[in-house]
Design a protein around this motif. Structure first.
Motif, PDB file in Angstrom:
ATOM      1  N   LEU A 101       0.677  -1.234   0.049  1.00 60.65           N
ATOM      2  CA  LEU A 101      -0.184  -0.242  -0.107  1.00 60.65           C
ATOM      3  C   LEU A 101       0.870   1.134   0.043  1.00 60.65           C
ATOM      4  O   LEU A 101       0.370   1.735  -0.638  1.00 60.65           O
ATOM      5  CB  LEU A 101      -1.279  -0.017   1.142  1.00 60.65           C
ATOM      6  N   VAL A 102       1.825   0.906   0.546  1.00 59.83           N
ATOM      7  CA  VAL A 102       2.844   2.238   1.589  1.00 59.83           C
ATOM      8  C   VAL A 102       3.646   2.641  -0.730  1.00 59.83           C
ATOM      9  O   VAL A 102       3.640   3.623  -1.350  1.00 59.83           O
ATOM     10  CB  VAL A 102       4.208   2.256   2.106  1.00 59.83           C
ATOM     11  N   ASP A 103       4.216   1.723  -0.939  1.00 58.87           N
ATOM     12  CA  ASP A 103       4.883   1.477  -2.214  1.00 58.87           C
ATOM     13  C   ASP A 103       4.375   1.939  -3.648  1.00 58.87           C
ATOM     14  O   ASP A 103       4.183   2.449  -4.421  1.00 58.87           O
ATOM     15  CB  ASP A 103       5.141   0.046  -2.382  1.00 58.87           C
ATOM     16  N   ALA A 104       2.335   1.953  -3.391  1.00 56.79           N
ATOM     17  CA  ALA A 104       1.457   1.695  -4.360  1.00 56.79           C
ATOM     18  C   ALA A 104       1.794   3.286  -4.011  1.00 56.79           C
ATOM     19  O   ALA A 104       0.991   4.138  -5.674  1.00 56.79           O
ATOM     20  CB  ALA A 104      -0.037   1.290  -4.161  1.00 56.79           C
ATOM     21  N   LEU A 105       1.625   4.583  -3.599  1.00 56.97           N
ATOM     22  CA  LEU A 105       1.444   5.833  -3.411  1.00 56.97           C
ATOM     23  C   LEU A 105       2.005   6.343  -4.496  1.00 56.97           C
ATOM     24  O   LEU A 105       1.035   7.104  -5.046  1.00 56.97           O
ATOM     25  CB  LEU A 105       1.891   5.831  -1.659  1.00 56.97           C
ATOM     26  N   PRO A 106       3.310   6.848  -4.999  1.00 57.23           N
ATOM     27  CA  PRO A 106       3.008   7.234  -6.141  1.00 57.23           C
ATOM     28  C   PRO A 106       2.489   6.552  -7.691  1.00 57.23           C
ATOM     29  O   PRO A 106       2.038   7.739  -8.151  1.00 57.23           O
ATOM     30  CB  PRO A 106       4.985   7.005  -6.417  1.00 57.23           C
ATOM     31  N   ILE A 107       2.366   5.812  -7.443  1.00 57.27           N
ATOM     32  CA  ILE A 107       1.104   5.254  -8.457  1.00 57.27           C
ATOM     33  C   ILE A 107      -0.252   6.012  -9.102  1.00 57.27           C
ATOM     34  O   ILE A 107      -1.259   6.341  -9.716  1.00 57.27           O
ATOM     35  CB  ILE A 107       1.288   4.320  -8.801  1.00 57.27           C
ATOM     36  N   ILE A 108      -1.013   5.960  -6.881  1.00 60.03           N
ATOM     37  CA  ILE A 108      -1.961   6.010  -7.049  1.00 60.03           C
ATOM     38  C   ILE A 108      -2.246   7.623  -6.910  1.00 60.03           C
ATOM     39  O   ILE A 108      -3.527   8.105  -7.231  1.00 60.03           O
ATOM     40  CB  ILE A 108      -2.536   5.820  -5.668  1.00 60.03           C
ATOM     41  N   PHE A 109      -0.618   8.449  -6.429  1.00 59.96           N
ATOM     42  CA  PHE A 109      -0.754  10.058  -7.124  1.00 59.96           C
ATOM     43  C   PHE A 109      -0.776  10.676  -8.270  1.00 59.96           C
ATOM     44  O   PHE A 109      -1.500  11.050  -8.583  1.00 59.96           O
ATOM     45  CB  PHE A 109       0.348  10.444  -5.827  1.00 59.96           C
TER      46      PHE A 109
END
Length: 586
Positions: free
Chosen positions: A18-26
């Protein structure tokens, strides 16, 4: 000093993912919800990835920034170099008026709207996608169809739907080359797999276009044209993607499709000419030109096809690679331990054998054939760079993010999390690619974001990663027709500004349907027809000229002779526009 790549740094796979997905989500939110400019969103995404790489994964700061620099350099060369030179060559033909002759040569072949859709939306659109990409296919073909009298909504919608299968090889294979760059898999191997997926779509799309326009009966009436258009395109796409180079399938398959359909229409015509019941008045004036003028107009792309074909041959590449430059990244080379082994980080500046250099040479030869002055040549090149400056900034920032995510352990963490889908993952792989293109508007960006994740997840579940990496690009093609950027281009080119929602609703169902087709194909290739998946081949570093380099020299000499003959023939022809201007001045 060495550093071991950190996977699942928080000790909880779900939380780490979830934390590592933050750039993609952003990035998704920035583009789809906040409507942020692509280059700004890309730069912020890169910065966020650097923060996570250093703060969460414990990557040393110097390694993180060197990794980002390596990604930026890869984005500029060879990827950005191909983008710039491809659009530059296209801009040269527009500047000289030769592109108007190209358009006329396509639009004047038939008056039947169904056949015009096949020629312009499908075949000519694929040619533009293969040669330039970046919105040009939809903008030009939709405007042409609307100018011929198509209902504007149908003109834009049909061109958006037609611009699917060619996207995987768009911009002279940029999506495939990018996928190879971020995964380390040989680009030709990925090309082979993509060709064995989207070729099925290429056969189906022509029928679907006519079916949308004229229904089942209308499609059956022009079935010979549908079959010739689709099968010829698919066969050329499959052959060139499997046995030539990933840079050629877009251009070669479209040219074969155009030529095959033109030859068919010389010996066969539908019983009646079909038109829309409520079509608008034609505004596009289609002129006829001599065979010599048409040859001259098409000559830049003939030269391009020949040179790109040569550049993809191993003997030629061996000769050209003798002047390559290798840059060892001190502080990064052998410093990152991934999978228990130190990573070799060497930047190969193969400036002569790069595809973009072949395109630039084609542009120089074309300038001589079209009698473009050095001043005009430099002016168009400068304008091309100016027009693409933000696109290039987007590319380098996304590639910088991709490499930081890959080498810090962010992407491996996400890939490990995706293994929960198990044997269902091959079905999901194209959907990830579709989602990436819907949000970013680019198959290239989607591949940069997700291909490494596709590779790692496939390896974890025991599936050949070539399949899922290719599926990311193949699934992405169906997302192009509903991405906000592409919808905006289609609406603007047909006078539908403000009605983008109508266009989105027109294409949404088709986009989902095509994605599911690719998902089914990928699943069958994973578990029923695994022989269709080529063996995993890693990208090889630049090598010195081999013993057969003499063969490469011979090929280059023969190519030079062919281009010289073509140039002499084409340069003797005065284009229709030149002749018309001469009569007017008299």
């Amino acid at each position: 000093m060495t550093w071991t790549q950190a996977i699942n740094p928080l000790g909880n796979l779900g939380l780490s993912a979830l934390v590592d997905a933050l750039p993609i989500i952003f990035l998704f939110c920035a583009l789809a919800i906040w409507r942020m400019k692509g280059h700004i969103a890309g730069l912020i995404t890169l910065a966020l990835a650097l923060v996570l790489a250093i703060g969460v994964h414990g990557m040393p700061g110097n390694m993180a920034f060197l990794t980002a620099l390596y990604g930026v350099m890869t984005g500029l060369f060879p990827i950005g170099w191909i983008v710039v030179t491809a659009v530059f060559l296209y801009n040269l033909t527009v500047k000289t008026g030769q592109f108007e002759i190209i358009k006329d040569s396509i639009a004047s072949i038939t008056e039947d709207r169904r056949l015009q859709a096949l020629l312009i939306a499908f075949s000519f659109g694929a040619f533009l996608e293969g040669a330039a990409g970046f919105g040009a296919p939809v903008a030009i073909t939709a405007a042409m169809l609307a100018g011929l009298g198509f209902n504007p909504l149908y003109a834009a919608g049909i061109c958006l739907i037609a611009n699917t299968a060619p996207v995987a090889f768009g911009g002279l294979g940029i999506p495939i080359i990018t996928a190879g760059a971020v995964t380390g898999i040989d680009a030709m191997t990925i090309s082979q797999m993509v060709g064995r997926q989207v070729s099925f779509l290429s056969v189906f799309v022509p029928f679907w276009l006519v079916f949308i326009m004229a229904g089942w009966k209308g499609a059956v009436e022009v079935l010979p044209a549908i079959l010739v258009s689709g099968i010829s395109c698919a066969l050329a796409q499959w052959f060139s993607s499997n046995y030539m180079t990933p840079m050629l399938p877009g251009i070669l398959s479209s040219l074969v499709s155009i030529i095959a359909l033109v030859f068919l229409l010389r010996v066969w015509k539908p019983k009646k000419i079909w038109r829309f019941a409520d079509e608008s008045q034609a505004t596009l004036k289609v002129r006829r030109h001599s065979a010599g003028a048409v040859l001259k107009a098409w000559s830049p792309f003939i030269v391009l096809t020949v040179l790109i074909s040569d550049w993809g041959l191993k003997p030629v590449k061996a000769v050209l690679d003798t002047v390559s430059i290798k840059i060892v990244f001190s502080g990064l080379d052998q410093a990152i331990i991934a999978g228990g082994k130190p990573m070799s980080v060497v930047y190969n500046f193969n400036w002569l054998s790069a595809g973009g250099t072949a395109i630039l040479i084609a542009a120089i030869i074309s300038a001589i054939i079209m009698r473009i002055s050095p001043g005009q040549f430099l002016e168009v090149f400068g304008k091309t760079l100016k027009d693409l400056r933000f696109a290039l900034l987007t590319i380098v920032s996304v590639l910088g993010f991709a490499f930081v995510a890959n080498w810090s352990g962010m992407t491996p963490t996400l890939g490990k999390a995706f293994t929960v889908t198990g044997t269902f993952f091959p079905f999901m792989a194209p959907i990830l690619g579709w989602l990436g293109v819907v949000i970013t508007g680019s198959d290239t960006s989607s591949n940069a974001l997700f291909c490494k994740m596709q590779q790692i997840t496939a390896e974890q579940i025991g599936v050949n990663p070539v399949l899922t990496v290719a599926a990311n690009s193949s699934g992405g093609v169906a997302g192009k027709m509903i991405s906000p950027q592409t919808i905006a281009v289609g609406a603007a080119s047909t006078g539908l500004v403000g009605k983008e929602g109508d266009l989105f609703r027109f294409t949404l169902g088709h986009s989902i349907f095509f994605t599911l087709i690719i998902s089914v194909i990928t699943s069958l290739q994973a578990y029923v027809f695994p022989w269709m998946v080529p063996a995993l081949t890693k990208a090889t570093p630049v090598a010195a000229a081999s013993a057969d380099s003499g063969g490469g020299t011979t090929i280059l000499l023969l190519t030079a002779a062919f281009i010289l003959v073509l140039g002499l023939i084409a340069s003797r022809q005065r284009s229709s526009l030149d002749a018309l201007n001469g009569r007017r001045s008299a």
